[in-house]
Design a protein around this motif. Structure first.
Motif, PDB file in Angstrom:
ATOM      1  N   HIS A   2     -18.116  -6.724  14.189  1.00  0.00           N
ATOM      2  CA  HIS A   2     -17.891  -7.677  13.102  1.00  0.00           C
ATOM      3  C   HIS A   2     -16.594  -7.370  12.365  1.00  0.00           C
ATOM      4  O   HIS A   2     -15.829  -8.285  12.027  1.00  0.00           O
ATOM      5  N   ILE A   3     -16.324  -6.093  12.101  1.00  0.00           N
ATOM      6  CA  ILE A   3     -15.109  -5.719  11.377  1.00  0.00           C
ATOM      7  C   ILE A   3     -13.866  -6.065  12.194  1.00  0.00           C
ATOM      8  O   ILE A   3     -12.894  -6.623  11.667  1.00  0.00           O
ATOM      9  N   GLN A   4     -13.888  -5.749  13.482  1.00  0.00           N
ATOM     10  CA  GLN A   4     -12.733  -6.046  14.332  1.00  0.00           C
ATOM     11  C   GLN A   4     -12.513  -7.546  14.470  1.00  0.00           C
ATOM     12  O   GLN A   4     -11.361  -8.011  14.469  1.00  0.00           O
ATOM     13  N   SER A   5     -13.587  -8.301  14.555  1.00  0.00           N
ATOM     14  CA  SER A   5     -13.446  -9.758  14.671  1.00  0.00           C
ATOM     15  C   SER A   5     -12.801 -10.335  13.420  1.00  0.00           C
ATOM     16  O   SER A   5     -11.859 -11.136  13.495  1.00  0.00           O
ATOM     17  N   SER A   6     -13.292  -9.916  12.246  1.00  0.00           N
ATOM     18  CA  SER A   6     -12.735 -10.427  10.996  1.00  0.00           C
ATOM     19  C   SER A   6     -11.297  -9.982  10.799  1.00  0.00           C
ATOM     20  O   SER A   6     -10.424 -10.783  10.419  1.00  0.00           O
ATOM     21  N   ALA A   7     -11.023  -8.700  11.054  1.00  0.00           N
ATOM     22  CA  ALA A   7      -9.663  -8.186  10.880  1.00  0.00           C
ATOM     23  C   ALA A   7      -8.686  -8.868  11.828  1.00  0.00           C
ATOM     24  O   ALA A   7      -7.553  -9.193  11.435  1.00  0.00           O
ATOM     25  N   GLY A   8      -9.108  -9.136  13.060  1.00  0.00           N
ATOM     26  CA  GLY A   8      -8.240  -9.806  14.014  1.00  0.00           C
ATOM     27  C   GLY A   8      -7.889 -11.216  13.570  1.00  0.00           C
ATOM     28  O   GLY A   8      -6.733 -11.650  13.688  1.00  0.00           O
ATOM     29  N   ARG A   9      -8.868 -11.944  13.041  1.00  0.00           N
ATOM     30  CA  ARG A   9      -8.606 -13.309  12.564  1.00  0.00           C
ATOM     31  C   ARG A   9      -7.671 -13.309  11.372  1.00  0.00           C
ATOM     32  O   ARG A   9      -6.760 -14.135  11.283  1.00  0.00           O
ATOM     33  N   VAL A  10      -7.906 -12.379  10.451  1.00  0.00           N
ATOM     34  CA  VAL A  10      -7.049 -12.301   9.267  1.00  0.00           C
ATOM     35  C   VAL A  10      -5.620 -11.928   9.653  1.00  0.00           C
ATOM     36  O   VAL A  10      -4.654 -12.545   9.182  1.00  0.00           O
ATOM     37  N   LEU A  11      -5.461 -10.947  10.520  1.00  0.00           N
ATOM     38  CA  LEU A  11      -4.123 -10.508  10.903  1.00  0.00           C
ATOM     39  C   LEU A  11      -3.378 -11.594  11.674  1.00  0.00           C
ATOM     40  O   LEU A  11      -2.173 -11.789  11.477  1.00  0.00           O
ATOM     41  N   ALA A  12      -4.080 -12.309  12.539  1.00  0.00           N
ATOM     42  CA  ALA A  12      -3.433 -13.390  13.285  1.00  0.00           C
ATOM     43  C   ALA A  12      -2.983 -14.506  12.348  1.00  0.00           C
ATOM     44  O   ALA A  12      -1.840 -14.980  12.423  1.00  0.00           O
ATOM     45  N   GLY A  13      -3.874 -14.938  11.463  1.00  0.00           N
ATOM     46  CA  GLY A  13      -3.506 -15.981  10.515  1.00  0.00           C
ATOM     47  C   GLY A  13      -2.376 -15.542   9.593  1.00  0.00           C
ATOM     48  O   GLY A  13      -1.460 -16.318   9.297  1.00  0.00           O
ATOM     49  N   TYR A  14      -2.431 -14.281   9.154  1.00  0.00           N
ATOM     50  CA  TYR A  14      -1.404 -13.768   8.250  1.00  0.00           C
ATOM     51  C   TYR A  14      -0.055 -13.644   8.953  1.00  0.00           C
ATOM     52  O   TYR A  14       0.993 -13.929   8.356  1.00  0.00           O
ATOM     53  N   PHE A  15      -0.071 -13.248  10.205  1.00  0.00           N
ATOM     54  CA  PHE A  15       1.178 -13.123  10.969  1.00  0.00           C
ATOM     55  C   PHE A  15       1.886 -14.470  11.074  1.00  0.00           C
ATOM     56  O   PHE A  15       3.087 -14.586  10.774  1.00  0.00           O
ATOM     57  N   PHE A  16       1.164 -15.504  11.485  1.00  0.00           N
ATOM     58  CA  PHE A  16       1.780 -16.827  11.617  1.00  0.00           C
ATOM     59  C   PHE A  16       2.205 -17.368  10.251  1.00  0.00           C
ATOM     60  O   PHE A  16       3.260 -18.019  10.134  1.00  0.00           O
ATOM     61  N   ALA A  17       1.411 -17.113   9.207  1.00  0.00           N
ATOM     62  CA  ALA A  17       1.762 -17.584   7.870  1.00  0.00           C
ATOM     63  C   ALA A  17       3.021 -16.900   7.361  1.00  0.00           C
ATOM     64  O   ALA A  17       3.862 -17.526   6.703  1.00  0.00           O
ATOM     65  N   THR A  18       3.183 -15.605   7.661  1.00  0.00           N
ATOM     66  CA  THR A  18       4.368 -14.872   7.218  1.00  0.00           C
ATOM     67  C   THR A  18       5.619 -15.390   7.907  1.00  0.00           C
ATOM     68  O   THR A  18       6.643 -15.662   7.257  1.00  0.00           O
ATOM     69  N   ILE A  19       5.548 -15.544   9.222  1.00  0.00           N
ATOM     70  CA  ILE A  19       6.715 -16.018   9.971  1.00  0.00           C
ATOM     71  C   ILE A  19       7.125 -17.407   9.506  1.00  0.00           C
ATOM     72  O   ILE A  19       8.305 -17.656   9.185  1.00  0.00           O
TER      73      ILE A  19
END
Length: 294
Positions: A95-112
């Motif tokens: 559960h932690i890895q799934s949530s962290a992966g979604r947050v990091l992916a969304g944050y990466f695209f939002a930052t760029i």
């Protein structure tokens, strides 16, 4: 060359006293303490605030406080701790890895996208006229309102969840970047132009560094918003995620895991925001942060 004879000490003038009292100046031979008394006191105060927070919460649950706010049915910290132990004794890392992966992916695209588009909008008036108004119309829409469109727009739930976390981070980063570029000191721009700098040199050497403090604030806020939107995003999830566990516990009226999920999201959000803030500070070595009064 100094005119003071050898063996005599040069008197300290008013400018020297100002220099010595400068809190941001470090002497050449100064050795930084690994853990000062100030830092120890600060840590103790923060730990005390946590103890008081959970202690007051536990007492209010025990006495079933019910005056405007009802603590009669709220899980106590002990019950939440039991739910946390049970959670980590099972498949918690999935559960932690799934949530962290979604947050990091969304944050990466939002930052760029947010930083690059924000810099361009803040620098080019024609681009602002073309794209800013549609973006401003979309900005106030809450993340939960994007769920039906996310289901329609994306082929799978995972892409939709990443999109919702992206929405949470994109607009704070975009607006902070635009305001940072627009707020660059005009005097610095004129100085660069008077010295013969080309527009590209002014842009990369003055505008972008000048906007960095505002961009950094947007990046920190955007990371927090990603976690803020996590529960909304994982309503679409099939099986895994901290937000999904929180929502599923609410549906089944299992209250301790709800609070556990909230606290886990808060903890992971705080740690990731701190990490982002630390990284962006390393990218701005020229920026001096004023120390707060003890």
């Amino acid at each position: 060359m100094s005119n003071i004879p050898s063996g005599q000490v040069r008197p300290i003038g008013p400018w020297d006293s100002l220099t010595l009292k400068n809190p941001f100046r470090k002497s050449a031979g100064a050795v930084k303490e690994p853990f000062s008394a100030r830092q120890r006191n600060q840590l103790l105060r923060r730990m005390l605030s946590l103890v008081l927070f959970f202690g007051i919460w536990q007492i209010l649950c025990l006495v079933k406080f019910n005056l405007w706010i009802n603590f009669s049915f709220l899980p106590s910290p002990i019950e939440v701790f039991g739910a946390t132990v049970k959670f980590f004794s099972s498949n918690a890392m999935i559960h932690i890895q799934s949530s962290a992966g979604r947050v990091l992916a969304g944050y990466f695209f939002a930052t760029i996208l947010g930083v690059s588009l924000g810099i361009l909008i803040g620098w080019f008036q024609k681009l602002e006229d073309l794209v800013f108004l549609p973006l401003e119309l979309l900005r106030p829409i809450p993340a939960v309102a994007w769920i039906p469109l996310a289901i329609l727009m994306f082929p799978d739930a995972e892409s939709g969840m990443i999109y919702i976390t992206f929405i949470g981070a994109f607009f704070p980063i975009l607006i902070s970047t635009i305001k940072g570029v627009e707020g660059v000191d005009m005097l610095l721009l004129r100085v660069g132009q008077c010295l013969g700098a080309r527009q590209w040199d002014v842009f990369k050497d003055i505008v972008v560094p000048g906007a960095m403090p505002s961009i950094a604030s947007g990046l920190v806020i955007g990371m927090g918003n990603c976690w803020f939107c996590l529960v909304t995003a994982e309503i679409l999830a099939g099986r895994y995620g901290i937000g999904y566990i929180t929502w599923e516990s609410y549906v089944t009226s299992n209250y301790p895991p709800i609070v556990m999920g909230m606290l886990l999201i808060g903890l992971m959000g705080s740690l990731s925001s701190y990490l982002v803030e630390h990284v962006v500070q390393l990218l701005m070595p020229w920026r001096v942060t004023k120390k707060k009064t003890a």
